[in-house]
Design a protein around this motif. Sequence first.
Motif, short mmCIF file in Angstrom:
data_model
loop_
_atom_site.label_atom_id
_atom_site.label_comp_id
_atom_site.label_asym_id
_atom_site.label_seq_id
_atom_site.Cartn_x
_atom_site.Cartn_y
_atom_site.Cartn_z
N TRP A 326 15.63 -49.85 -77.44
CA TRP A 326 16.50 -51.00 -77.08
C TRP A 326 15.72 -51.86 -75.93
O TRP A 326 15.42 -51.26 -74.99
CB TRP A 326 17.90 -50.30 -76.45
CG TRP A 326 18.80 -51.50 -75.89
CD1 TRP A 326 18.54 -52.92 -75.98
CD2 TRP A 326 20.29 -51.24 -75.75
NE1 TRP A 326 19.78 -53.57 -75.28
CE2 TRP A 326 20.53 -52.74 -75.41
CE3 TRP A 326 20.95 -50.18 -75.59
CZ2 TRP A 326 21.81 -52.77 -74.92
CZ3 TRP A 326 22.31 -50.31 -75.16
CH2 TRP A 326 22.88 -51.54 -75.09
N VAL A 331 18.28 -53.88 -80.63
CA VAL A 331 18.07 -52.34 -80.70
C VAL A 331 17.28 -52.08 -82.08
O VAL A 331 17.71 -52.79 -83.07
CB VAL A 331 19.67 -51.84 -80.90
CG1 VAL A 331 19.38 -50.09 -80.99
CG2 VAL A 331 20.19 -52.26 -79.23
N LEU A 358 24.91 -46.32 -79.84
CA LEU A 358 24.86 -47.76 -79.42
C LEU A 358 26.70 -47.97 -79.61
O LEU A 358 27.00 -48.92 -78.64
CB LEU A 358 24.62 -48.50 -80.72
CG LEU A 358 24.85 -50.09 -80.71
CD1 LEU A 358 24.05 -50.62 -79.31
CD2 LEU A 358 24.01 -50.99 -82.01
N GLN A 372 20.68 -49.67 -71.21
CA GLN A 372 19.27 -49.91 -72.05
C GLN A 372 18.71 -48.36 -71.73
O GLN A 372 18.02 -47.80 -72.52
CB GLN A 372 18.37 -51.03 -71.81
CG GLN A 372 18.83 -52.20 -72.36
CD GLN A 372 17.71 -53.43 -72.03
OE1 GLN A 372 16.80 -53.23 -72.29
NE2 GLN A 372 18.36 -54.48 -71.45
N TYR A 375 20.36 -45.36 -73.13
CA TYR A 375 20.06 -45.51 -74.52
C TYR A 375 18.75 -44.88 -74.91
O TYR A 375 18.60 -44.07 -75.60
CB TYR A 375 20.43 -46.59 -75.24
CG TYR A 375 20.54 -47.00 -76.54
CD1 TYR A 375 21.59 -46.65 -77.40
CD2 TYR A 375 19.26 -47.09 -77.22
CE1 TYR A 375 21.54 -46.59 -78.83
CE2 TYR A 375 19.32 -47.10 -78.75
CZ TYR A 375 20.37 -46.77 -79.46
OH TYR A 375 20.39 -46.96 -80.73
#
Length: 500
Positions: A326, A331, A358, A372, A375
Amino acid sequence: MDNNEIKNSNEVKKVVIAGGGTAGWITAVALAKKLGHILDITLIESNAIGTIGVGEATIPTSRTFHQLIGIDEQELMRATNATFKLGIHFENWLQEGVNYIHSFGATGKESWIAEFQHFWLRAKEQGMGGNFGEYCLEHQASSQKKFACAPGMDINYAYHLDALLYAKFLKNIAIEHGVKYFEGKICTVNKNHNNGYIDSLVLESGQTIQGDLFIDCTGFEALLIEKTLQTGFEDWSHLLPCDAAVAVQTETTSTDILPLTRSIAMGSGWRWCIPLQNRMGNGYVYSRRHISDDQAIADLLKAVDGKPLNEPRVIKHRPGVRRKVWNKNCVAIGLSGGFLEPLESTGIHLFMMGVVRLIQFFPFSGINQSLQDQYNGLAVAELTGIRDFIMLHYHLTKRDDTQFWRDCRIKELPNTLAHRINLFKNNAHAYQAAGELFRVDSWVQVMLGQGIVPEHYHHSVKLMSDANLAGFLESIKAPIQEKVKSMPTHADFIQHYCRS
Ligand code: FAD
């Protein structure tokens, strides 16, 4: 004001997916089914570029994903010529002629002090116990080409499916659930001059498609995440030896259908055999430092059983991962985010996890760094565990018949993997770290299969008398044998359950 703050003020409503391979359509269906009522979702794919068309073996997490997004198993299997998969049959990996199964099942029973392998090792020392696989339903069923599943039946399985039909199946569902679809090549990606975020994609037709969040599913092209945002790539070729594959489909030669993917070690890599209802999928994954493409094609065609149905196709890759999957408002899901290799069939799983995360961390109120980082951190942790698991197979080989295998044996290991191997070798302990995909069952089966004989086991298991230990083992083994005896063959089960 930094870049993140600029974007932070903007709500994310319009999602644009670039690419319609397995990754693109998995992403589209999941987003449409779970967030379609609050998002505007568009997908663009190019028929002229097409898809890579491989990726036909899955792992059990795919079932969980399908349940999550409401896909009917029988419908899916009929539409994709699918068969069931209970694990992987590894042939010649340790040495020529030595085979083992990495099954999806749980082996034996554990106590809170010691896992099952400790009981089994004690039994072996006392001259009983048999093979480790005798204590696993999926192992026993698959080795007898049997299969059955029903609600409440405790069997862990996945699918072999036709990659192109799978993408088509998902595409129909996505469009039914409101995904806007454009066919055409993306030739320009426009960026915002202030913050470097992607603003819009321009198609060859001249049409411009704007978005708040862009999902790069363009495969190895990585059009958005790399060609546009120059995110960077962490190269793992020093850790993973293979960097190409040649794939070919062949006619089925037997009426039996093995509920396993076959992974057969070759001179400079390994080849897969994936049984579908109507054909076999085959491929030779190899190292281009050790063998030429032409030689790999020749070796594959010589090794396969049935008549080839298409021209062999070479696919090159660089093992590794994007530095950030990401980055800004993009992404990467799919091969655009990186690729290790197909050995443990983890590609599709990773795409599914990419979109599940996501959804969990969706930036409804704006894109910010903490989302971000979270993730990207989870993605890297999972990938590192998978990388180590794949490396394990190569490193533990005892083969020295070709330069490829000799090079695999001496490869330097990451500390994480070296520690894991030592822990098992010295003490018979295995573990699944937080965020890791592979369970203790998987690590143990592959470490035993690849020839590690633990030197010690936990002495708590000595508290059992030999008679009690024998009774304990029998109480696991006997019901498995009974259950397998009552199962139909895999081929018969498919015939009545999901014949295409
Ligand atoms: P692709 O299939 O390449 O799709 C890319 C999409 O982007 C296409 O629709 C294309 O048209 C589009 N596109 C690209 N550029 C543009 C552009 N400029 N404009 C518009 N559209 C564009 N995974 C597993 O889980 N199990 C396996 O057994 C397995 N085997 C594999 C074997 C090999 C040899 C390889 C390389 C991978 C394997 N994988 C496997 C990984 C993965 O599942 C597959 O490779 C997967 O099908 C690839 O999906 P993708 O959607 O990322 O890429």
